[in-house]
Design a protein around this motif. Structure first.
Motif: not given
Length: 306
Positions: A141, A191, A194, A206
């Motif tokens: 992330t 993130r 995604q 994801g």
């Protein structure tokens, strides 16, 4: 006769918190994983509640006492709050040291950045053993690195070494950390990948799933290629500057290294005078937790600053 003792490790992540007690060798005795609640205060309160349950279980079963606590957390921890930790609401205002010292009176508590903690675990038990210097790269992330030199994690003047999420992508970039923008992370972070896949392609996958699909779907691989080239470009500049003996890739996206590594190797071999060895992390999923345990065991070598 020396009293038997154990340590507690706590890894505060943006989506999950991992906690464990461990003996002097780093072997986990009791463990728990809990979701990170949306509110920072509630998340830490829940984690401390679970931590005390683990401590009580360990004391009873092993007839030993808590010696030290190690905490791996997002951002850079200060007494007044946590810097560079935007992923959980209220984390910036969290007075984490105060909360932890109140929860464990009389017990030394050591707090470190999660990526630097992961690098410490890899240096103590994993893929960075004996590497000088060695570079740990977290791909998930968030995007960050940690450099180990002469047996220590390099902190920087403000504890912010390795925060490459804030790297500008080109000389034309205007917005950066002062605008709450992390240009590199918003390009190659899990993130961000995604979100872009959803916005541009309508896919609800994801980043890890996208990378796995790229292994069998050329259209996905073509879509991902500019992102992976940006990542390779940025890391190549870093490797040229630092000249590490080995680069260790960790974080959630490292589980799909088969897609990422060809781009990294091509760039490193083309441009780095002495290309380093490129490997995946030993601790594929528990690097932060093992780093917190390592921090507690090696208290004199605290990785403070994060």
């Amino acid at each position: 006769m020396r009293e038997r003792s154990f340590v507690l490790g706590m890894d505060f992540g943006g989506t999950k918190m991992a906690l464990a007690t461990a003996d002097d060798t780093g072997t986990i005795l009791h463990r728990a994983d809990i979701p990170t609640l949306p509110d920072a205060q509630e998340a830490v309160s829940r984690a401390l509640e679970v931590a005390h349950q683990l401590i009580d279980c360990t004391r009873t079963q092993y007839q030993s006492q808590l010696r030290r606590v190690g905490v791996a957390t997002m951002g850079i921890t200060r007494d007044s709050g946590v810097l560079l930790a935007p992923n959980v609401a209220g984390w910036r205002e969290l007075r984490l040291p105060q909360l932890l010292h109140a929860a464990f009176p009389g017990i030394p508590v050591l707090i470190a950045n999660d990526v630097k903690s992961a690098a410490l675990a890899e240096f103590k038990w994993g893929a960075l053993q004996g590497m000088d210097p060695g570079l740990y790269v977290n791909l998930g992330t968030g995007i960050a690195v940690a450099l180990i030199a002469s047996g220590r994690i390099i902190q920087g003047a403000h504890g912010a070494s390795g925060e490459i999420a804030y790297n500008p992508l080109t000389e034309h970039d205007v917005y950066g950390v002062r605008d709450d923008v992390a240009p590199l992370e918003e390009r190659v972070g899990g993130r961000a990948i995604q979100r872009r896949a959803h916005d541009e392609l309508g896919w609800g996958l994801g980043a890890g799933d996208l990378l796995r699909r790229a292994q069998r779907d050329p259209s996905v691989r073509i879509w991902l290629e500019p992102i992976l080239r940006t990542l390779s470009f940025q890391l190549t500049h870093l490797v040229i500057a630092l000249d590490p003996a080995r680069v260790v890739i960790g974080g959630g996206l490292a589980t799909v290294h088969e897609v990422i590594f060809p781009y990294l190797r091509q760039s490193l071999n083309s441009f780095v005078p002495f290309p380093p060895e490129l490997v995946t992390a030993h601790f594929a999923r528990d690097a932060g937790l093992m780093g917190a345990i390592a921090l507690a065991l090696d208290g004199a070598q605290a990785v403070q600053g994060g």
